[in-house]
Each structure stands twice: as C-alpha cells, then as structure tokens.
Design a protein around this motif. Structure first.
Motif, mmCIF file in Angstrom:
data_model
loop_
_atom_site.group_PDB
_atom_site.id
_atom_site.type_symbol
_atom_site.label_atom_id
_atom_site.label_comp_id
_atom_site.label_asym_id
_atom_site.label_seq_id
_atom_site.Cartn_x
_atom_site.Cartn_y
_atom_site.Cartn_z
ATOM 1 N N GLY A 1 0.721 -1.109 0.044
ATOM 2 C CA GLY A 1 0.064 0.052 -0.039
ATOM 3 C C GLY A 1 0.738 1.229 0.152
ATOM 4 N N ARG A 2 2.037 1.120 -0.041
ATOM 5 C CA ARG A 2 3.057 2.224 -0.089
ATOM 6 C C ARG A 2 3.792 2.474 -1.371
ATOM 7 N N ASN A 3 3.486 1.448 -2.280
ATOM 8 C CA ASN A 3 4.279 1.589 -3.580
ATOM 9 C C ASN A 3 3.639 2.477 -4.631
ATOM 10 N N ASN B 1 2.728 -0.641 -11.651
ATOM 11 C CA ASN B 1 2.658 -0.218 -13.013
ATOM 12 C C ASN B 1 1.337 -0.785 -13.862
ATOM 13 N N SER B 2 0.405 -0.219 -14.307
ATOM 14 C CA SER B 2 -0.474 -0.903 -15.067
ATOM 15 C C SER B 2 0.091 -0.801 -16.632
ATOM 16 N N THR C 1 -6.833 3.952 -22.187
ATOM 17 C CA THR C 1 -6.933 3.720 -20.926
ATOM 18 C C THR C 1 -6.486 2.418 -20.598
ATOM 19 N N ILE C 2 -5.270 2.157 -19.552
ATOM 20 C CA ILE C 2 -5.207 0.973 -19.022
ATOM 21 C C ILE C 2 -4.953 1.135 -17.686
ATOM 22 N N PHE C 3 -5.640 0.329 -16.792
ATOM 23 C CA PHE C 3 -5.916 0.653 -15.398
ATOM 24 C C PHE C 3 -5.784 -0.723 -14.636
ATOM 25 N N ARG C 4 -5.023 -0.986 -13.697
ATOM 26 C CA ARG C 4 -5.312 -2.131 -12.921
ATOM 27 C C ARG C 4 -5.389 -1.660 -11.373
#
Length: 1050
Positions: A771-773, A815-816, A831-834
C-alpha cells in the motif's frame, strides 16, 4: 558464542504442567560461586517463568540474572524442545530432543539447529560405560503414575459401592513434596493393615509390566502398602487360596506381580522354549499369552514397558471383551508408558494431569469421562515426572551439573569427554559422525514413501535381499556401521520397516532391502553384516548385550532393472511448499484419476486422459509436519521433508517428477528453476516472472522444458480472462479503447466486522508495504503517476453493476502500463488501469494512520528504552503527548479523534472518527507492554493487526476479480462494453476450511501442471498464461471445477 562461560536456562513452553528445570537455584549457586576456574561458569541467565517450580527470585538470590534475552549465552539448557524461534545461531543447546532415531515429528527442531549452525546435545544419549542412561526421569514417572492411579482407584471403587482407604489419597501434584506424597500412601497402608479392604475387591492384585526405571519407581510406591509379591505362575493359586470370606470379611494386604516378556508370549513351535534374543529378533515366531495367563487374575495392570508394533499386544480390545464377559476382576489400567493404541489397544487417548482418567466400556466399545458405569478406568498421562517437579529437577540437576564445566567451555566437540561427545548430535551446521545415519534414514523412510511411491525413490539393483537387524541399533550407533558396510561395498539399501526402542532397555528393529548389481557383492555385504552380529563378543565390550546385533537374511531376488515393474508408472508432480495454497493444488492433482474427474477432463482436454491413470503428488516442505497437514486425507499424496538448499536432495526429488510446482517464496524460484533446467523438468509457479527468470528463457528452451509462471489468481486468472476478452474482440476486428482490471482478496461481508472492514490470513507486513508502492496508469490518453505516500489517498469509489450490494473502492496497483505491452494493446488503448479492491473507507483510514506515523519503519526511540513502553504510551507518543505524565491516561475514541483533527492528520471529522475507532479496536489504548521484538512503529502496527485482524475459525474470505474492456469497431458496429466477474468465497468441507485466495491460486497452478503432463502446452521456455494453448483449456477446466465467471456484453 560457544564456550563463553555464560549459561542460559529456557522457560519451558510445551505444556502448562511442565514445571521442571535442568538446574535448580542450589545447582546454579554452586556453579557460580565455586570459582570460574573450577566450573567455567561466569554468568547464568534464566528466562522468567511464573509456573516454574522455583520462583525467579530464588535464582536471583544466588546471583542469576532474569531475562527473556538469552542472546549472550553460549550454552542454553532446557528440559523439553524449545520453540523454534528460541534457537539462536552458534549456540550449544542441551535438552531432550528425541531426534536421534530420526523421529519424523521432531525433525523440524533438528533442521532449525542445523540451519542456525548450533550445537545440540541430547540428554537421552548421555550414557555410562555400561550403556545405561545417566540422565532420566523414569523413576519419577513410575512414582507419580502409581500414586495418581491409587487416587483414582479409590474413586472408582466408591462408584462401585466400596469404600476404601485409597479414597483419602490425592494426586501426586497435590502434595508439596515426594516425601509428603509417600507419607500419605503410608497412611493409606496403615489403614489397610488395621481395618483391611472389602472382601469383594480381593485379592487386590497389581501387575507390573517390565523391570526398568519406570517399573522400579511404581513398585517403590506400591511397597509402601502392606504387600506380598507373587510369581506370575502362582497367580491362579492365589485366587484359589485367598478367599477372605472363609475367615473374615476383610483382607489386610495387597499383592504385586512383576511380569516380563517371557510371561507375555510363547513360541509358536511347541517344541521350543522362550528365548529373549530370538523374541526381540523374530517376534513373528511367538504368540501372546498375557491375556490368558496374567490378565484374568489382575485387578490393576501398571504398564511400564515400552511396546513396538512388531510385537504382539498385551491386551487387544477383543481380549478385554472376552475377559470382562467371563467376569474378570480387572478394574483399571495405569499406562505409565502412555503408549497410545499400543500394547493396550483400547487405550486410544492421552489424559491430562488434572483429568487423568477415562472409562472404557468393552461391551459397547465406548469411552466416557466419568468413573461410574461398566468397564474399566484407564490412565495415560505423558508428563508424569513434572508432578514431582522439585525432586525430579534436583535429581536431574545433581547429575547434569557435573557436566556443565565441560559443556560451558565447549568450542570444539572433540575436546569433550567421550560420554558427552557421543551425545552431541549436531555441531557447526552439520551432524556429527555418529549421527550421519539420520539423513539416510529420512531419505529412506519406506513406511511413508516406498509403500506409496514404488517407482519414485528406489533405484532397484539387479540382486536384492531382505535383511532384518535388531538390537541397540541407534543408542549404540550400530546402525552407522551396518549402513557403512552396505555403501562401502557399492550396494544400495532401502528402509522397509523401522521400529525404534524408546528406552535404554528396548531394542530397535529395522528391515532393509539390500541390493547390488553382482551376486558376489551381495554375498560380501551379508558376510560383513554377519560379522557385526557378534560385535560385543568379538570386541570385548563391557556390556555385550548392549552391543549385539541380531541378523536375519531372506532370499535373494533377481530383478531386471531395464524391464522395471509390471505396473505402469504413475505420473508424478512435486509440489514445493506447504502454505495454504498447496492443499487445493494437491487435492486437484491427486483426484485426476477418479472417474468423475476423468469425465469432465476428457470434455475439456484434447487427449485420451485415461492413459494418464492416477497422478502421484509429493508435497515437500522444510518442516515435515507442515507437509503432512497438507496431504492428510488426500489419496495419492505423500509428504516429505526437503531443504531446497540441500542441492543433492532437491535434485533427487525433482528427478522423480514430470512437473514441479513451486509455491515457495519468490526468492526461492531461481534455485528451483536452475535445478529443473539441469534435470529437464517442467516448472510451474504462481509468482510474477521477474527479469532474472526471463533470462532463463534460452536455457529452458535448450533443455526442452517449459517454465510457466504467473499461474495463480493475480497474476494468473486475471491474465487468462483478459486475453480471452481481448482476443475475442480482435477476432471481430474490434479495437480496445479501454482496459480496466480490479482484483481484491477481502473478508466475506459477514466477516468484515471491524472498522477497517479488512482481515489478514498471513503476516500484514507485505500488504501494508504494498500500500506504499508508487503506481502508474493511463487514463483517457494521459499517463498518471501516483506517489507511494499518496496511494491510500488516491482510493476512489467503485461499484460493480452486477454486484450492487458491495460498497467498494479501488487503489491503483503498481505499473499498469506494462500490461498494455503484455496484452498487445498499448498502441490502441487510451485507458489501461489495474486496481486493488477494498471495502469503501479503507484507503482513507489507512492514509490517516500513515500520516500519524503508524507505518514508520525507522527504529523508534521509545521502543529502544530499557523500560518497555505500553501500547497506550506508544499511542500518546505518536499523538505528540510525550511531555505529559503518561501513566494512567485513558484515551477513548473521542479523545483520539479530536487529537487527529487538531494535529492536522485528517480534515474530515467522519474519517477521523473512523480512524480513531480503528486505533481503539487495534488495542493501542491498552496498558500492555509492547514485546521486545518490536523496534519500529511499523513492527508494532503489524503485530496488532496480525492479532486483531485475523480470521476466526468460522469466518470466510472472498476473492473478487472484475475486468472491463471497451471495444470500438471501424465498420460502423456500435461500441461494446465487455465485463467478466469472478466471485469466490472460502469453503468448508469435512471441517476443513479452504480460503478463497488459496483455492483461486492453487487450482490454476495445478491446472498448469496438468496441461504440461498431457503435453497440451508445447511452447518451451519461460511462459506466462497469455497464449491460447494455456488460457483456453485452463479457463475451461477452472469453470468445470466450479470456479465460474459472470460474463456480460453491453
């Protein structure tokens, strides 16, 4: 640290009743104050304990130090095995390890000793010139066991309608000393001799099995009563003679009878006489007679003799039923050996010191926790000596303290006296020469392996013969000599059966299948083994019986290694690891041979799967107990112990498999992958493929193998769902405009019952660090960067149309953009989202906690202070209240919320309130001391979260994976929104819960192995499941196995 003169004494942690100590305060005083030149002891550090028989203050009074930290100690003493995390590197340890006979359940502690390069001395192996143990508690077990049973005997007789003097007797632990307990027994004896026992229970006959220390201790207590001993042959006569009704209605003494093996069995051949050596070597030549000659006349059987499976039982369940049907006077069994399911077949459970008895009714074959009813009472307590902890410790320490001067100065074990050197199992990360047989025994554990894996572990020679060895094989180390003879001649051995004696008097027995490629070599081996059968006689040992081996040789069998066995070899998959993910994978693969599996597999695989037959699964772990838990109840699955750093052992197991699945941490995969390339074996992992793994692509292709990585959930199923959706759109000449993917492991709604609405099934550290990346993604053609410190605050509200009840949010996941290249859409998708899914509100709370400082990983000053801080003082420090008097300050949710707002950690009152609620829920307002292992705020927070945010045994987790793909068409077709959703909950079957995360990671990995087994994956090299030959059949099998996807096109 070895030989530094500092002694540590462990706090016993294995059992609440364990109060014994290796050295009592008086022993410590002598060691500390007799002079360093004499004892070599400069300091003694004692771990604090509130249950030890001697209070900490008594140790302090004689100059010992009290501390949990034994890191300064070169020699550390205990009674029982310590917890694994108590074993420190480069120290010498002495305790009862129970490892020298390669006892499987105790191998983890030996492995830990070796990994830490520690030295291990086992008290059990410290023997005198006569071969007898010098350090033992046997007599105290006998004494306590006898007193405890007499106490229960009084209660049992009262329930049967008889009042006896035994009723006034208490359990051993109720007396302040052994002397006080003996005085109580003497008082009972005086009452018997004065007032007698009721005639209805007489003659009261106690039968003692064996003549060792345990039996001697039990008889010592028995002799305090008015008594007579009688020869076993006169038991029938006693019952005829003793009829109190002829002269009086009372009897004024009890009777004792000591029986050994000659009274328990007889030769099958009526022309032969009982021979002890022959019986130990060939118990199959004897039949039991105890149930006919002894048991019918016994009132109480005090079982003091160790039993092995190869010997006849003293009493079977059927024997007992027959005896009780005939009206036998047997009232109870005191099984001091605590031999569960052993010589007394119906004694099937251990009992506790505070609840020592159960009642067995042979007429209904039922067990009861009371004293009232049919049948007999049984006692089987396995920690009896601790009931006389003070005297047992005094006796033990009197002997042990004589050895301390040698042990505390140990640097080189060659300098130790012979009796201590022989008791040293490991030193400097290696087994000592006397114990080099242990890994050989472990590798050749045929009871678990050979029977189940006939084609995997044993390279059978042309000529083979069965050899039986019996004697003191392990405690006198004669097994080493036997195995050395076999290997030196160029032969091989395979352990078929092994029964190890558990006392100094008990012999051990091993059956070996010995092989050689030439008959002459086999003859030479047998001749050499025969020479050690008279070892004691030929070498003039003081105690010949202790140094004699009995040998029996079977027929030579000639085999054809080229032809091999008649049965077809089963395909074998090796699973490395023993975490939660392993069991679903093992279950899937082991079930493949079943008819039900074959039906749906044949539907989805383009192969005649019946040809594969059953799949054999091996689960290998550093700790055998973990592997055994995974394989329990799974047919065709076997557990083995394996240290992957042992290259020879690793290669041995990999060479037997067609496919290897590594479910170990990512850092281990390169070791496994290189071994698989060397041995030309396929490899499957569920972990991300990193650059170092990609560099093995050419080597894997050259070896003709596939390394299939990212075959889990995320990564894994997410790849496969994505590629199926993208390729289907491309086949229709569509262009991917947007690709979004969301995945999360969450508590099921009913388990999301804390302020964070989140729980951990593993250590929280990894999830908090994730959660800190930092993150990067593309949105409508714009590349967006999110700093790691802002990740929690970037969480956005998210809803899935088909699952409107789930109030979710998503956080960007690393990194998506790399997935645009991986899926072949980087040139077309704007749009590319993970994203990672959590319940709504998670990010805001975690972000606030981060700003307060709960996740700071730097060493904290308050945690370094000599006085350990409490959780409340730690919280006050984070909230800037360091300069006030901390003691007694109470912090409620409202106080914490107001402070959070005042310090500017959070502007919104609602979020501040939720964060305060979380802090209180995690227990940061408690006056408990923070453990010394916590050195930073991050450590403290992880500990609290691990304790307070764990799943209970009845709670389930949930996995949610959702893809959306927006597709546009150039030929005028309307744009489409494609959705695919996977929702899985943890499941419970036969009382065992499998988490949704374990299921959705383990099953894809197993499917990957299956596809390689049936050669459906033909691409070689390093591979992800983004190619049709992997994801098409894999997705079909997933759905057939019950992992379903909800797919929709708008």
């Amino acid at each position: 640290m070895l030989g530094n003169g500092i002694v540590g004494i462990l706090s016993e942690s294995t059992n609440k009743w364990e109060r014994r100590v290796p050295l009592n305060p008086s022993h410590c005083a002598r060691l500390l104050h007799s002079g360093v030149g004499k004892t070599g002891v400069t300091r003694i550090i004692v771990q604090p304990s509130t249950k030890r028989i001697h209070h900490d203050a008594l140790y302090e009074d004689v100059g010992c130090e009290i501390s949990d930290d034994l890191s300064e100690c070169g020699l550390i003493l205990g009674i029982k095995q310590p917890k694994l995390d108590m074993i420190l590197p480069d120290r010498a340890y002495a305790f009862f390890s129970h490892t020298h006979k390669a006892q499987k359940e105790n191998m983890p502690v030996l492995d830990k000793i070796l990994v830490e390069r520690a030295t291990l001395l086992d008290y059990e192996l410290i023997v005198g010139d006569n071969g007898r143990r010098l350090l033992a508690f046997g007599k105290f077990a006998g004494r306590a066991g006898m007193i405890d049973f007499l106490c229960g005997l009084g209660q049992r007789y009262l329930n049967l309608g008889y009042s006896t003097p035994f009723l006034s007797l208490g359990a051993s632990y109720m007396y302040p000393s052994l002397a006080a307990a003996k005085a109580a027994v003497i008082s009972v004896g005086e009452e018997i001799s004065t007032f007698g026992l009721p005639s209805g229970i007489c003659p009261l006959v106690f039968v003692f099995t064996g003549s060792g220390n345990v039996s001697t201790g039990a008889q010592e207590i028995f002799k305090l009563l008015p008594h007579s001993f009688i020869d076993p042959s006169r038991l029938p006569e006693l019952h005829r003679m003793v009829n109190p009704s002829r002269t009086s209605n009372r009897a004024f003494q009890v009777y004792g009878c000591v029986v050994t093996c000659q009274h328990m069995v007889k030769p099958k051949d009526p022309t032969k006489f009982f021979d002890k050596a022959d019986y130990y070597s060939h118990p199959e030549h004897y039949v039991p007679i105890f149930h006919e000659k002894i048991a019918p006349y016994a009132s109480v059987i005090v079982n003091c003799m160790y039993w092995e499976k190869r010997f006849p039982r003293l009493l079977t369940t059927q024997h007992l039923l027959n005896l009780m049907t005939k009206g036998c006077s047997l009232i109870g069994i005191s099984d001091i050996t605590c031999d569960i399911g052993g010589s007394m077949e119906f004694v099937n459970q251990r009992t506790l010191i505070d609840s020592p008895f159960f009642r067995y009714d042979p007429f209904s074959n039922s067990y009861h926790n009371d004293m009232d009813g049919k049948g007999l009472i049984c006692m089987a307590v396995d920690i009896l000596p601790t009931e006389f902890a003070k005297e047992a410790s005094q006796h033990f320490g009197d002997i042990l303290s004589q050895f301390i001067s040698s042990l505390v100065s140990i640097r080189d074990i060659d300098d130790l006296p012979a009796h201590l050197r022989r008791a040293c199992i490991a030193h400097g990360g290696a087994l000592t020469s006397l114990f080099e047989y242990i890994p050989r025994m472990r590798r050749s554990d045929a009871e678990d392996l050979h029977k189940n894996l006939p084609n995997c572990y044993y390279n059978k020679k042309k000529y083979n013969i069965l050899v039986s060895l019996s004697g003191h094989l392990f405690d006198q180390f004669l097994i080493n000599e036997a195995l050395d003879i076999i290997e030196a001649a160029g032969g091989s051995f395979h352990l078929i059966k092994c029964q190890v004696g558990q006392s100094a008097n008990a012999m051990s027995y091993s059956e070996l299948e010995v092989g050689a490629d030439e008959c002459a070599v086999l003859d030479q081996i047998i001749d050499s083994l025969s020479s050690i059968a008279n070892h004691g006689e030929n070498h003039g040992f003081i105690n010949n019986e202790m140094n004699t081996v009995s040998l029996q040789v079977g027929r030579v069998h000639k085999s054809d290694p080229e032809k091999g066995p008649d049965t077809k070899k089963k395909p074998l998959v090796l699973i490395l690891g023993a975490g939660r993910v392993c069991r679903p994978a093992a279950e899937f693969l082991a079930s493949i041979g079943s008819i039900s599996s074959q039906k749906w597999l044949k539907t989805h695989l383009e192969t005649d799967f019946e040809e594969q037959n059953d799949v054999q699964v091996i689960v290998a772990s550093l700790y055998i107990k973990d592997a055994e838990e995974i394989t329990e109840g799974i047919p065709n699955a076997t557990a083995v112990q394996l240290d992957i750093m042992d290259h020879e052992s690793l290669c041995k197991y990999i060479s037997q498999a067609e496919v290897v699945i590594s479910l170990l941490p990512t850092t281990c995969h390169m070791i496994i992958a290189n071994a698989c390339i060397k041995l030309r074996k396929h490899l499957v992992t569920a972990s991300y493929i990193d650059d170092s793994m990609l560099k093995l692509d050419d080597a894997a292709k050259s070896a003709g193998i596939t390394i299939l990585g990212e075959m889990g959930l995320d990564p894994g199923i997410d790849h496969m769902m994505a590629m199926k959706m993208i390729n289907q759109a491309h086949l229709r000449r569509g262009t991917i405009q947007s690709f979004t993917s969301y995945c999360g492991g969450l508590p099921s709604p009913e388990a999301a019952n804390n302020p964070l609405a989140y729980k951990f099934s593993w250590n929280p550290a990894g999830a908090i660090r994730a959660g800190r990346n930092p993150a990067i993604y593309r949105s409508c053609g714009v590349t967006v960067h999110v700093d790691g410190n802002d990740l929690y605050d970037s969480a956005t509200r998210f809803r899935i149309p088909n699952l409107p009840a789930f109030a979710l949010e998503c956080l960007p996941n690393r990194n998506s953009l790399v997935y645009g290249d991986l899926y072949g859409i980087s040139h077309e998708a704007s749009t590319i989202f993970r994203g990672t899914l959590r319940y709504e509100g998670f990010g805001a709370i975690m972000g606030t906690l981060a700003r307060i400082g709960f996740f700071n990983s730097e060493a904290s000053l308050i945690l370094k202070s000599e006085k350990r801080p409490t959780y409340i003082s730690f919280l006050l420090g984070l909230l800037g209240i360091q300069n006030q008097k901390l003691t007694g300050i109470a912090m409620g949710e409202k106080d914490v919320m107001e402070k959070i707002v005042a310090l500017g950690f959070c502007e919104e009152q609602e979020i501040a309130a939720k964060t305060a609620k979380t802090i209180i829920f995690l227990g940061f307002n408690e006056e408990l001391e923070i453990p010394i292992t916590c050195q930073s705020a991050f450590d403290v927070t992880c500990l609290r979260m691990e304790e307070r945010l764990a799943y209970s045994s009845t709670e389930q987790d949930m996995v949610l994976l959702h893809h959306e793909v927006d597709v546009i068409f150039s030929d005028g077709q309307p744009a489409e929104n494609h959705q695919a959703t996977l929702l899985e909950f943890g499941r419970t079957k036969n009382g065992t819960t499998t988490t949704a995360m374990a299921f959705t990671v383990g099953i894809p990995a197993a499917i990957g192995a299956l596809l390689l087994l049936v050669n459906l994956i033909k691409t070689r090299g390093v591979l992800r499941p983004v190619v049709p030959e992997v994801y098409l059949p894999a997705l079909d099998i997933l759905q057939a196995y019950g992992i379903n996807f909800l797919e929709k096109i708008n």
